[in-house]
Design a protein around this motif. Sequence first.
Motif, PDB file in Angstrom:
ATOM      1  N   MET A  38     -13.482  14.993  -7.061  1.00  0.00           N
ATOM      2  CA  MET A  38     -12.180  14.560  -6.571  1.00  0.00           C
ATOM      3  C   MET A  38     -12.294  13.130  -6.068  1.00  0.00           C
ATOM      4  N   ASP A  39     -11.173  12.448  -6.032  1.00  0.00           N
ATOM      5  CA  ASP A  39     -11.221  11.109  -5.473  1.00  0.00           C
ATOM      6  C   ASP A  39     -11.453  11.206  -3.969  1.00  0.00           C
ATOM      7  N   GLU A  40     -11.919  10.132  -3.391  1.00  0.00           N
ATOM      8  CA  GLU A  40     -12.336  10.144  -1.989  1.00  0.00           C
ATOM      9  C   GLU A  40     -11.192  10.496  -1.048  1.00  0.00           C
ATOM     10  N   TYR A  41     -10.011   9.918  -1.292  1.00  0.00           N
ATOM     11  CA  TYR A  41      -8.862  10.163  -0.409  1.00  0.00           C
ATOM     12  C   TYR A  41      -8.526  11.650  -0.361  1.00  0.00           C
ATOM     13  N   THR A  42      -8.451  12.287  -1.528  1.00  0.00           N
ATOM     14  CA  THR A  42      -8.132  13.708  -1.597  1.00  0.00           C
ATOM     15  C   THR A  42      -9.235  14.541  -0.952  1.00  0.00           C
ATOM     16  N   SER A  43     -10.475  14.159  -1.180  1.00  0.00           N
ATOM     17  CA  SER A  43     -11.607  14.883  -0.599  1.00  0.00           C
ATOM     18  C   SER A  43     -11.526  14.905   0.920  1.00  0.00           C
ATOM     19  N   ILE A  44     -11.257  13.751   1.520  1.00  0.00           N
ATOM     20  CA  ILE A  44     -11.179  13.663   2.980  1.00  0.00           C
ATOM     21  C   ILE A  44     -10.028  14.504   3.514  1.00  0.00           C
ATOM     22  N   LEU A  45      -8.892  14.489   2.810  1.00  0.00           N
ATOM     23  CA  LEU A  45      -7.751  15.306   3.229  1.00  0.00           C
ATOM     24  C   LEU A  45      -8.121  16.789   3.257  1.00  0.00           C
ATOM     25  N   ILE A  46      -8.819  17.244   2.228  1.00  0.00           N
ATOM     26  CA  ILE A  46      -9.200  18.649   2.149  1.00  0.00           C
ATOM     27  C   ILE A  46     -10.208  19.002   3.238  1.00  0.00           C
ATOM     28  N   ILE A  47     -11.193  18.131   3.447  1.00  0.00           N
ATOM     29  CA  ILE A  47     -12.194  18.382   4.490  1.00  0.00           C
ATOM     30  C   ILE A  47     -11.528  18.494   5.855  1.00  0.00           C
ATOM     31  N   LYS A  48     -10.631  17.575   6.144  1.00  0.00           N
ATOM     32  CA  LYS A  48      -9.953  17.596   7.453  1.00  0.00           C
ATOM     33  C   LYS A  48      -9.086  18.838   7.604  1.00  0.00           C
ATOM     34  N   LYS A  49      -8.472  19.272   6.510  1.00  0.00           N
ATOM     35  CA  LYS A  49      -7.648  20.479   6.587  1.00  0.00           C
ATOM     36  C   LYS A  49      -8.500  21.702   6.896  1.00  0.00           C
ATOM     37  N   VAL A  50      -9.670  21.791   6.266  1.00  0.00           N
ATOM     38  CA  VAL A  50     -10.586  22.895   6.546  1.00  0.00           C
ATOM     39  C   VAL A  50     -11.031  22.859   8.003  1.00  0.00           C
ATOM     40  N   LEU A  51     -11.389  21.685   8.490  1.00  0.00           N
ATOM     41  CA  LEU A  51     -11.868  21.555   9.867  1.00  0.00           C
ATOM     42  C   LEU A  51     -10.777  21.867  10.882  1.00  0.00           C
ATOM     43  N   ASN A  52      -9.596  21.326  10.663  1.00  0.00           N
ATOM     44  CA  ASN A  52      -8.495  21.546  11.610  1.00  0.00           C
ATOM     45  C   ASN A  52      -8.048  23.001  11.667  1.00  0.00           C
ATOM     46  N   ASN A  53      -8.303  23.745  10.577  1.00  0.00           N
ATOM     47  CA  ASN A  53      -7.902  25.150  10.538  1.00  0.00           C
ATOM     48  C   ASN A  53      -9.108  26.092  10.618  1.00  0.00           C
ATOM     49  N   PHE A  54     -10.176  25.592  11.194  1.00  0.00           N
ATOM     50  CA  PHE A  54     -11.402  26.381  11.336  1.00  0.00           C
ATOM     51  C   PHE A  54     -11.140  27.703  12.055  1.00  0.00           C
ATOM     52  N   TYR A  55     -10.300  27.652  13.082  1.00  0.00           N
ATOM     53  CA  TYR A  55     -10.042  28.864  13.868  1.00  0.00           C
ATOM     54  C   TYR A  55      -9.296  29.915  13.047  1.00  0.00           C
ATOM     55  N   GLU A  56      -8.519  29.484  12.036  1.00  0.00           N
ATOM     56  CA  GLU A  56      -7.841  30.449  11.185  1.00  0.00           C
ATOM     57  C   GLU A  56      -8.860  31.321  10.453  1.00  0.00           C
ATOM     58  N   HIS A  57      -9.967  30.713  10.063  1.00  0.00           N
ATOM     59  CA  HIS A  57     -11.043  31.483   9.429  1.00  0.00           C
ATOM     60  C   HIS A  57     -11.680  32.440  10.436  1.00  0.00           C
ATOM     61  N   ILE A  58     -11.967  31.952  11.628  1.00  0.00           N
ATOM     62  CA  ILE A  58     -12.578  32.786  12.664  1.00  0.00           C
ATOM     63  C   ILE A  58     -11.691  33.992  12.957  1.00  0.00           C
ATOM     64  N   LYS A  59     -10.406  33.734  13.098  1.00  0.00           N
ATOM     65  CA  LYS A  59      -9.457  34.813  13.406  1.00  0.00           C
ATOM     66  C   LYS A  59      -9.396  35.835  12.268  1.00  0.00           C
ATOM     67  N   ALA A  60      -9.247  35.341  11.031  1.00  0.00           N
ATOM     68  CA  ALA A  60      -9.120  36.248   9.890  1.00  0.00           C
ATOM     69  C   ALA A  60     -10.399  37.037   9.630  1.00  0.00           C
ATOM     70  N   MET A  61     -11.541  36.380   9.822  1.00  0.00           N
ATOM     71  CA  MET A  61     -12.827  37.007   9.497  1.00  0.00           C
ATOM     72  C   MET A  61     -13.302  37.964  10.588  1.00  0.00           C
TER      73      MET A  61
END
Length: 271
Positions: free
Chosen positions: A110-133
Amino acid sequence: MKYNISLKYSICEVLDFLNSQINELSSTHNTKDISNILNNTAFKVSKYINSEELILEIKNLSEYVSNTFSELKNEESINEAKKRVLSCLNSITNYLSEDKIKFIDYKSDMDEYTSILIIKKVLNNFYEHIKAMYFDTVHGKANITKVQLDNIRIGNEYDVQRILFSLIKPIFTDAKMEVVEATGSTTVRYDIDIESCSTTIEVKCSRKSMTERSLNEEMGSDSFHYNRKNIIFFVYDKESIVSDIHSYHKTYNKNFDNKSIDIIIIQPIIL
């Protein structure tokens, strides 16, 4: 977009092509030159985008009525075609830009801009994973029981790093943990390193013995020594030592020395 389309090149390459076509057509005022561009636009677009319907529409929009008896009418007809084609190209560009994520080829980088957006989205929603898992109700037929999940607790940054890496790795297959690199007179260790977008994620987990000042010192030292274009600090503040998250964002979200620094703080989460 009323037509189903697919891309023959990466989303960035297609957008660059479309923008170049728009700029060329917009800046051309000689009717003969405009006519030449219009005659080739549909063919050029077909090199980048798969869609017979869309290519046919561009061909139709590019057509104009030649008037051999009136140069003025001829110019008006060509310029009207120019406006139609520009409107169509702009619509395609806007559609691709707004729905960029749909057109990423996950088989290639992926291009760098899109990659960073996806990484930040995963990090910002880390607790959603904790809650679901770990917190959500477990299905009665599942082999993994709620009792087993309740025994899992985050104790330090290595626990956070492991969970976070498991979320990052399926998206960025070149991601690695504990990457050691020599930088001048010192050696640094990247918690999670993603070479394809020159990004490192430095994981911090607060502990009872840690102070806000010591956290600041660690991040300041890491920012200076890390040799990556994008540095993201992920702070899992389980002890709530950060008194003002907004102030941290203002302090650490910045660009310097050809580096982009971001900080994401999750607070508080008990697991």
